[in-house]
Design an enzyme around this catalytic site. Sequence first.
Site, PDB file in Angstrom:
ATOM      1  N   CYS A 103       1.750  -7.217  -5.618  1.00  0.00           N
ATOM      2  CA  CYS A 103       2.222  -6.184  -5.214  1.00  0.00           C
ATOM      3  C   CYS A 103       3.283  -5.531  -6.238  1.00  0.00           C
ATOM      4  CB  CYS A 103       2.899  -6.254  -3.790  1.00  0.00           C
ATOM      5  SG  CYS A 103       1.713  -7.220  -2.545  1.00  0.00           S
ATOM      6  N   HIS A 140       6.429  -0.209  -1.873  1.00  0.00           N
ATOM      7  CA  HIS A 140       5.462  -0.883  -1.659  1.00  0.00           C
ATOM      8  C   HIS A 140       5.134  -0.965  -0.086  1.00  0.00           C
ATOM      9  CE1 HIS A 140       2.380  -3.818  -1.297  1.00  0.00           C
ATOM     10  NE2 HIS A 140       3.131  -4.778  -0.924  1.00  0.00           N
ATOM     11  N   ASN A 171      -1.514  -3.026   3.682  1.00  0.00           N
ATOM     12  CA  ASN A 171      -0.977  -3.429   2.471  1.00  0.00           C
ATOM     13  C   ASN A 171      -1.982  -3.487   1.555  1.00  0.00           C
ATOM     14  OD1 ASN A 171       0.223  -4.895   0.354  1.00  0.00           O
ATOM     15  ND2 ASN A 171       1.307  -6.326   1.434  1.00  0.00           N
TER      16      ASN A 171
HETATM   17  O1  UT7 Z   1       3.228  -7.796  -0.180  1.00  0.00           O
HETATM   18  C1  UT7 Z   1       3.741  -9.183   0.125  1.00  0.00           C
HETATM   19  C2  UT7 Z   1       2.824  -9.610   1.102  1.00  0.00           C
HETATM   20  N1  UT7 Z   1       3.050 -10.263   2.292  1.00  0.00           N
HETATM   21  C3  UT7 Z   1       4.099  -9.703   3.267  1.00  0.00           C
HETATM   22  O2  UT7 Z   1       4.805  -8.496   3.006  1.00  0.00           O
HETATM   23  C4  UT7 Z   1       4.244 -10.382   4.494  1.00  0.00           C
HETATM   24  C5  UT7 Z   1       5.857 -10.629   5.111  1.00  0.00           C
HETATM   25  N2  UT7 Z   1       5.516 -10.977   6.459  1.00  0.00           N
HETATM   26  C6  UT7 Z   1       5.467 -10.153   7.427  1.00  0.00           C
HETATM   27  O3  UT7 Z   1       4.926  -9.136   7.464  1.00  0.00           O
HETATM   28  C7  UT7 Z   1       5.361 -10.847   8.895  1.00  0.00           C
HETATM   29  O4  UT7 Z   1       6.102 -12.148   8.699  1.00  0.00           O
HETATM   30  C8  UT7 Z   1       4.016 -11.232   9.437  1.00  0.00           C
HETATM   31  C9  UT7 Z   1       3.554  -9.631  10.001  1.00  0.00           C
HETATM   32  C10 UT7 Z   1       2.946 -11.776   8.570  1.00  0.00           C
HETATM   33  C11 UT7 Z   1       4.024 -12.073  10.686  1.00  0.00           C
HETATM   34  O5  UT7 Z   1       4.964 -11.526  11.784  1.00  0.00           O
HETATM   35  P1  UT7 Z   1       6.408 -11.995  12.392  1.00  0.00           P
HETATM   36  O6  UT7 Z   1       7.056 -11.255  13.205  1.00  0.00           O
HETATM   37  O7  UT7 Z   1       7.138 -12.853  11.128  1.00  0.00           O
HETATM   38  O8  UT7 Z   1       5.625 -13.423  13.012  1.00  0.00           O
HETATM   39  P2  UT7 Z   1       5.491 -14.957  12.901  1.00  0.00           P
HETATM   40  O9  UT7 Z   1       4.903 -15.254  11.594  1.00  0.00           O
HETATM   41  O10 UT7 Z   1       7.157 -15.352  13.153  1.00  0.00           O
HETATM   42  O11 UT7 Z   1       4.875 -15.316  14.346  1.00  0.00           O
HETATM   43  C12 UT7 Z   1       5.208 -14.971  15.656  1.00  0.00           C
HETATM   44  C13 UT7 Z   1       4.229 -15.289  16.314  1.00  0.00           C
HETATM   45  C14 UT7 Z   1       3.566 -16.672  16.353  1.00  0.00           C
HETATM   46  O12 UT7 Z   1       3.192 -17.224  17.612  1.00  0.00           O
HETATM   47  P3  UT7 Z   1       4.224 -18.464  18.117  1.00  0.00           P
HETATM   48  O13 UT7 Z   1       4.376 -19.379  16.850  1.00  0.00           O
HETATM   49  O14 UT7 Z   1       5.516 -17.844  18.257  1.00  0.00           O
HETATM   50  O15 UT7 Z   1       3.392 -18.730  19.248  1.00  0.00           O
HETATM   51  C15 UT7 Z   1       2.439 -16.237  15.534  1.00  0.00           C
HETATM   52  O16 UT7 Z   1       1.340 -17.375  15.654  1.00  0.00           O
HETATM   53  O17 UT7 Z   1       3.166 -14.538  16.572  1.00  0.00           O
HETATM   54  C16 UT7 Z   1       2.021 -15.125  16.102  1.00  0.00           C
HETATM   55  N3  UT7 Z   1       0.880 -14.271  15.350  1.00  0.00           N
HETATM   56  C17 UT7 Z   1       0.277 -13.528  15.828  1.00  0.00           C
HETATM   57  N4  UT7 Z   1      -0.167 -12.933  17.249  1.00  0.00           N
HETATM   58  C18 UT7 Z   1      -0.962 -12.123  17.183  1.00  0.00           C
HETATM   59  C19 UT7 Z   1       0.763 -14.375  14.071  1.00  0.00           C
HETATM   60  N5  UT7 Z   1       0.098 -13.171  13.564  1.00  0.00           N
HETATM   61  C20 UT7 Z   1      -0.683 -12.794  14.711  1.00  0.00           C
HETATM   62  C21 UT7 Z   1      -1.305 -11.842  14.901  1.00  0.00           C
HETATM   63  N6  UT7 Z   1      -1.677 -11.236  16.189  1.00  0.00           N
HETATM   64  N7  UT7 Z   1      -2.051 -11.271  13.905  1.00  0.00           N
END
Ligand code: UT7
Length: 334
Positions: free
Chosen positions: A119, A261, A291
């Site tokens: 990125c 970004h 993204n």
């Molecule tokens: O350019 C660099 C590329 N990458 C990034 O920028 C990624 C940076 N990270 C993020 O943007 C975030 O961490 C995510 C959007 C990927 C995830 O959001 P989050 O608020 O950090 O969620 P989390 O990983 O802490 O997960 C919270 C919950 C989990 O469930 P449990 O374990 O609490 O039951 C996940 O399994 O949300 C669940 N979850 C979802 N639920 C519905 C993860 N993805 C999804 C989804 N829909 N798509």
Amino acid sequence: MLDKIERLPVRLLGTGHAVPSRVMTNNDFAKYLDTSDDWIVERTGIRERRIATDGETTAPLATSAGRAALVEAGIDPKEVDLVICGTVTPEVPFPATACFVHRDLGCVNAAAFDISAACSGFLYSLITGSKFLQGGTWKTALIIGVDCMSRVSDYQDRGSCILFGDGAGAVLIRRASLSDGKGILHHRMYADGKGVEMLYVPAGGTRRPANEQTVAAREHYLRMNGREIYKFAVSRMQEIIEQTLCEAGVRPEQVDMVIPHQSNLRIIESARQRIGWPKEKMLINIERYGNTSAGSIGIGLDECRKDGRVKEGSLILLVAFGAGLTWASALWQL
Ligand code: UT7
């Protein structure tokens, strides 16, 4: 280590961007994955993204973005001395995607190569290209950030696939004289290799060439530790913005537009709130594109120029972070 502030005297001649025509909405994911439009919008700010179909892959997207920049600038492709593509999803493993652009635009007098910085690819490429121009040998460079993240996204992994989209953004730059006051006033580039496996594609390289096992194990798709990347991004974005402005002696209110970004609306918002910029100073288009990795800053810059938010004389701050880990900034007096 920073020895001195080094201005890169380049002038922006033109910009362009290209995205595939096919739109994939959050509800398209919700039809087959355990996710919802509400969750994706709330946690990321994304509503839809563009997904490449045949004929809209990395090289064609890069070529159309590059062509648009050349047309706007009224510059003949033969005048281009250097083509750089920032990409981690090249058209083919080799040769460089920049060589496809070279062929398809007829940049017959240019050198061409790719830069792999995920990125941060657009900024790594812009800074590298500007340094070449500053060196004095070459005058004109076409810089393109482009990725087709759909091709390496695992559409069974709801934690990552909802984030990414495809697209390309291009700038055409030319060496300027130091005395005209324009150019990249300050820049920063960083990497932290300890994070290589925080966001990566396990197979398809020399370590694990493609075979039946790698395909069955879905190892040609990206693996991402979302939470760790999130923490890294929030702190590094804020740090690099503050450092770039401070070292350049520029106050936040002097910046006309910040083009970050587009990774996650919450990451961008946390940086904006910390610095205290009003909403209208920070480009947000993540709701439409997701993204797009190296594509995002060039797409954002082109949109801002086309709608008048950025014009000649504007002071803009570009900032990115990504896999590697890598992060970079450029403070640009247009
Ligand atoms: O350019 C660099 C590329 N990458 C990034 O920028 C990624 C940076 N990270 C993020 O943007 C975030 O961490 C995510 C959007 C990927 C995830 O959001 P989050 O608020 O950090 O969620 P989390 O990983 O802490 O997960 C919270 C919950 C989990 O469930 P449990 O374990 O609490 O039951 C996940 O399994 O949300 C669940 N979850 C979802 N639920 C519905 C993860 N993805 C999804 C989804 N829909 N798509």
